[in-house]
Design a protein around this motif. Structure first.
Motif, PDB file in Angstrom:
ATOM      1  N   GLN A   1       0.822  -1.211   0.000  1.00 33.50           N
ATOM      2  CA  GLN A   1       0.000   0.000   0.000  1.00 33.50           C
ATOM      3  C   GLN A   1       0.854   1.259   0.000  1.00 33.50           C
ATOM      4  O   GLN A   1       0.483   2.263  -0.614  1.00 33.50           O
ATOM      5  N   SER A   2       1.991   1.231   0.674  1.00 34.71           N
ATOM      6  CA  SER A   2       2.852   2.414   0.747  1.00 34.71           C
ATOM      7  C   SER A   2       3.896   2.452  -0.359  1.00 34.71           C
ATOM      8  O   SER A   2       4.257   3.533  -0.846  1.00 34.71           O
ATOM      9  N   PHE A   3       4.404   1.293  -0.771  1.00 37.33           N
ATOM     10  CA  PHE A   3       5.432   1.258  -1.796  1.00 37.33           C
ATOM     11  C   PHE A   3       4.909   1.763  -3.136  1.00 37.33           C
ATOM     12  O   PHE A   3       5.595   2.535  -3.831  1.00 37.33           O
ATOM     13  N   LEU A   4       3.731   1.358  -3.522  1.00 35.52           N
ATOM     14  CA  LEU A   4       3.198   1.732  -4.833  1.00 35.52           C
ATOM     15  C   LEU A   4       3.176   3.245  -5.058  1.00 35.52           C
ATOM     16  O   LEU A   4       3.664   3.724  -6.087  1.00 35.52           O
ATOM     17  N   PRO A   5       2.618   4.058  -4.123  1.00 36.88           N
ATOM     18  CA  PRO A   5       2.583   5.502  -4.358  1.00 36.88           C
ATOM     19  C   PRO A   5       3.830   6.239  -3.879  1.00 36.88           C
ATOM     20  O   PRO A   5       3.910   7.457  -4.039  1.00 36.88           O
ATOM     21  N   GLY A   6       4.790   5.549  -3.273  1.00 36.68           N
ATOM     22  CA  GLY A   6       6.006   6.219  -2.833  1.00 36.68           C
ATOM     23  C   GLY A   6       5.911   6.847  -1.459  1.00 36.68           C
ATOM     24  O   GLY A   6       6.648   7.791  -1.160  1.00 36.68           O
ATOM     25  N   VAL A   7       5.013   6.354  -0.608  1.00 34.82           N
ATOM     26  CA  VAL A   7       4.911   6.845   0.772  1.00 34.82           C
ATOM     27  C   VAL A   7       6.101   6.272   1.548  1.00 34.82           C
ATOM     28  O   VAL A   7       6.309   5.061   1.577  1.00 34.82           O
ATOM     29  N   SER A   8       6.859   7.135   2.198  1.00 35.35           N
ATOM     30  CA  SER A   8       8.145   6.713   2.745  1.00 35.35           C
ATOM     31  C   SER A   8       8.063   6.093   4.133  1.00 35.35           C
ATOM     32  O   SER A   8       8.949   5.328   4.515  1.00 35.35           O
ATOM     33  N   ARG A   9       7.008   6.396   4.904  1.00 35.46           N
ATOM     34  CA  ARG A   9       6.966   5.912   6.289  1.00 35.46           C
ATOM     35  C   ARG A   9       5.596   5.381   6.671  1.00 35.46           C
ATOM     36  O   ARG A   9       4.562   5.893   6.214  1.00 35.46           O
ATOM     37  N   ILE A  10       5.614   4.374   7.533  1.00 30.04           N
ATOM     38  CA  ILE A  10       4.400   3.815   8.121  1.00 30.04           C
ATOM     39  C   ILE A  10       4.560   3.902   9.633  1.00 30.04           C
ATOM     40  O   ILE A  10       5.552   3.428  10.182  1.00 30.04           O
ATOM     41  N   VAL A  11       3.607   4.520  10.305  1.00 28.24           N
ATOM     42  CA  VAL A  11       3.637   4.622  11.770  1.00 28.24           C
ATOM     43  C   VAL A  11       2.544   3.722  12.328  1.00 28.24           C
ATOM     44  O   VAL A  11       1.360   3.913  12.023  1.00 28.24           O
ATOM     45  N   ALA A  12       2.946   2.749  13.121  1.00 26.03           N
ATOM     46  CA  ALA A  12       2.003   1.785  13.689  1.00 26.03           C
ATOM     47  C   ALA A  12       1.733   2.100  15.154  1.00 26.03           C
ATOM     48  O   ALA A  12       2.662   2.371  15.925  1.00 26.03           O
ATOM     49  N   GLY A  13       0.472   2.048  15.517  1.00 26.01           N
ATOM     50  CA  GLY A  13       0.078   2.162  16.915  1.00 26.01           C
ATOM     51  C   GLY A  13      -0.365   0.805  17.415  1.00 26.01           C
ATOM     52  O   GLY A  13      -1.296   0.212  16.859  1.00 26.01           O
ATOM     53  N   TYR A  14       0.290   0.298  18.442  1.00 22.31           N
ATOM     54  CA  TYR A  14      -0.040  -1.024  18.977  1.00 22.31           C
ATOM     55  C   TYR A  14      -1.052  -0.878  20.112  1.00 22.31           C
ATOM     56  O   TYR A  14      -0.807  -0.168  21.086  1.00 22.31           O
TER      57      TYR A  14
END
Length: 496
Positions: free
Chosen positions: A382-395
Motif C-alpha cells: 500500500q505504501s510502496f506503490l505511491p512512494g509513501v516513505s513511512r508507516i507509523v504503527a500504533g499497537y
C-alpha cells in the motif's frame, strides 16, 4: 570463467566496473529495499546498488549539489553498456530491462522469465498462473512515483479538486509513558460511517481525470487519448501485488479499454459481500479504532495540535494521484493518504506522506514473525506503490488503548523479512503485477467502454476471465465517456 574480458573490450573502465557491479547485484539478488539513501524511498544520488535495482527517477533532469543525478537504467551510456554485458552473461539475463519499450509491447521483463511468450498472431492465454516461484526473478523496473494531482472528499462524500482534507502529522512526545490513546472513545456517539453498500467504482478518480485532461494528453494518431496505459485505484493494484501470497480472499477486477487506456475497477465478490453484511461488532469497533488513531496523530494545520474529541467521519478523505511505470506499463492511480509530515526532511510529495496503522500489541517473537508474514505485506504494498516513505504503527492493548508506537521505513521493510525463508518477497509481488498487466493487454483488445472483461481469482487457482457486453459490470459512466469521446470536448459537466 565468464569470458567477460572479451565482452568488455572497447568499453571504458568505469563502464566495465559498473557492468560487473550490476551483474553481481542481479546474481546475488540484491534487493532495492536494502538501500537506505536520501530520500528513503528513492535515491537522489547514484550508486552501484541503486543502479542495479532497475528504478529510475522521472525527474532525473535535476542535478544533486553533492553529486551527479541518477539516470534511468535504460537511457544512460553506462546502462546500455552494462546491460549488454549482463544480458549476455548473467543467468538472470531475461529479467534485465535493456531499453525503452513501446507501450504496446507485451513481451516485458517478467513475461520472458515467468510466462511463456505468445506469438503476436496467437490466441491470448486463457489463464494466468499465480504460483510465487514462477515470479521469483529480479525486481522489475519501477519508476519513481510522481504526484501529478490531488483531490478531497468532504463529509458528504462530495468531490473537490483540491487538498482541503489534507491533514498534518503530529507525533506525540518521544519521552515519557506510552501514548495511552483511547481508541474506543467516541465509537458510540461520535462516529459517522460511509455507506459501504454504495459502490463508487472509479467515479472520483475519473472526475479528476476529466478536469485535468490537458496535462494527460496522449497521442491521438496512436489512438491514445490519455498518455497512460492504465487508470485505477491504488487499492486494486495492492490486491494484485499481494495475490501470490494471499490464502483467504479472492477478487474480481473489471477491465474496459477506452480510447487506448485500460480502466480497472473492482467488483465486490459474494464472499466479500457476506463478510461486509455479517461483520461482527468487534470487527466494526476495530475498524473505528484505525480511524480514531488518525485523529490522535493528525492536526488540521501544519502548526496545529490533534483534537481527538471531534467526530470520526469516514466519508472524508484526501487522495493523491500518482503517475509511474512498472516494466512496459505506464500507470495512473489514486489512493487515500492519511497525512503529510510538515517537518519531513523530504518535503516533496509523495515522500512526505505518512501512512498510519493500528495492530494488536505483540508479546513474543512468534507473534512478530506472523505479523511480518501476513500483515506487513499489505502495509508494504500500500505504501510502496505511491512512494509513501513511512508507516507509523500504533499497537493497541486489550482495553483499546495505544501502548506503543513503531515507525517503519517503507524501503527498509524487506530487511525485516529477508532472513525468513518462508516469507513473502517484494520482487515476486511486483513481477506478478507486471505479468497481470501484460495478461490484461493481451486479453482485452477491443476498444469499447461497454465491453467488460471480468478477471477473477480465488486462492489456489490461476487468474481467469469472462467477457460481458452491455451488462451489469459496465462501470465507465456515461458522462465520462461522452466527455472524452469528442475530439475537442467541452468542460465536462461532472455530477455532484
Amino acid at each position: 570463467g565468464l569470458g567477460l574480458s572479451s565482452a568488455c573490450r572497447g568499453l571504458s573502465r568505469s563502464s566495465v566496473l559498473n557492468a560487473l557491479g550490476v551483474w553481481l547485484i542481479f546474481k546475488g539478488e540484491a534487493n532495492l529495499l536494502h538501500c537506505a539513501a536520501v530520500p528513503p524511498f528513492f535515491p537522489s544520488r547514484s550508486s552501484a546498488v541503486h543502479r542495479g535495482t532497475g528504478i529510475s527517477h522521472p525527474d532525473t533532469e535535476r542535478t544533486n549539489s553533492k553529486g551527479p543525478h541518477l539516470a534511468p537504467l535504460d537511457q544512460s551510456k553506462w546502462g546500455r553498456e552494462a546491460v549488454m554485458i549482463v544480458a549476455r552473461y548473467s543467468p538472470l539475463k531475461s529479467a534485465v530491462c535493456s531499453g525503452k519499450r513501446d507501450r504496446g509491447d507485451d513481451e516485458d521483463i517478467l513475461e520472458d522469465k515467468a510466462v511463456k511468450s505468445q506469438k503476436s498472431n496467437a490466441k491470448p492465454p486463457l489463464t494466468l498462473p499465480v504460483t510465487p516461484s514462477r515470479y521469483d526473478a529480479p525486481f522489475p523496473f519501477y519508476r519513481r512515483p510522481a504526484e501529478v494531482g490531488r483531490f478531497s472528499l468532504d463529509s458528504q462524500r462530495h468531490y473537490h479538486g483540491d487538498a482541503r482534507q489534507l491533514r498534518y502529522y503530529v507525533p506525540p512526545p518521544t519521552e515519557g509513558p506510552s501514548p495511552g490513546f483511547d481508541l474506543r472513545d467516541g465509537y458510540r456517539d461520535r462516529y459517522v460511517q460511509r455507506d459501504e453498500s454504495v459502490h463508487e467504482g472509479l467515479e472520483h478518480l475519473l472526475q479528476w481525470v476529466a478536469q485535468n485532461r490537458k496535462q494527460l494528453q496522449g497521442a491521438e494518431e496512436k489512438g491514445q487519448l490519455l498518455n497512460t496505459d492504465f487508470v485505477t485505484w491504488r487499492g486494486h493494484l495492492t490486491k494484485v501485488l499481494t495475490t501470490p501470497y494471499e490464502k483467504q480472499e479472492g477478487w474480481l477486477l473489471a477491465v474496459s479499454l477506452f480510447r487506448g487506456t485500460f480502466y480497472i475497477s473492482e467488483v465486490e465478490t459474494e464472499s466479500a459481500r457476506r463478510q461486509r453484511e455479517q461483520r461482527s461488532e468487534m470487527l466494526k469497533e476495530l475498524t473505528y479504532m484505525g480511524y480514531k488513531f488518525e485523529h490522535y496523530m493528525c492536526a488540521d494545520t501544519p502548526d496545529g495540535t490533534p483534537d481527538p474529541t471531534g467526530v470520526v467521519n469516514t466519508n472524508e478523505g484526501f487522495c493523491t494521484v500518482i503517475r509511474t511505470r512498472l516494466g512496459a506499463h505506464s500507470l495512473l492511480f489514486s489512493g487515500e493518504v492519511d497525512c503529510t509530515d510538515p517537518r519531513s526532511p523530504w518535503p516533496d510529495p509523495p515522500s512526505c506522506y505518512v501512512e498510519l496503522k493500528t495492530s494488536k500489541v505483540m508479546h513474543s517473537p512468534a507473534q512478530r514473525k506472523s505479523f511480518y508474514r501476513h500483515k506487513m505485506i499489505k502495509w508494504w504494498a500500500q505504501s510502496f506503490l505511491p512512494g509513501v516513505s513511512r508507516i507509523v504503527a500504533g499497537y493497541r492493548g486489550p482495553d483499546g488503548s495505544v501502548v506503543g508506537l513503531e515507525t517503519f521505513e517503507t524501503m527498509k521493510i524487506f530487511q525485516l523479512i529477508r532472513e525468513d525463508p518462508g516469507c513473502w518477497k517484494p520482487a515476486v509481488c511486483m513481477n506478478f503485477c507486471a505479468a497481470f498487466l501484460s495478461f490484461v493487454k493481451k486479453v482485452v483488445t477491443e476498444d469499447d467502454p461497454k465491453l467488460v472483461h471480468l478477471f477473477a481469482w480465488e486462492p489456489g487457482h490461476p487468474v481467469s476471465f469472462t467477457v460481458h457486453r452491455d451488462s451489469e459490470y459496465t462501470f465507465l459512466p456515461d458522462w465520462y465517456v461522452e466527455a472524452l469521446s469528442t475530439e475537442k470536448p467541452p468542460t465536462p459537466q461532472i455530477p455532484d
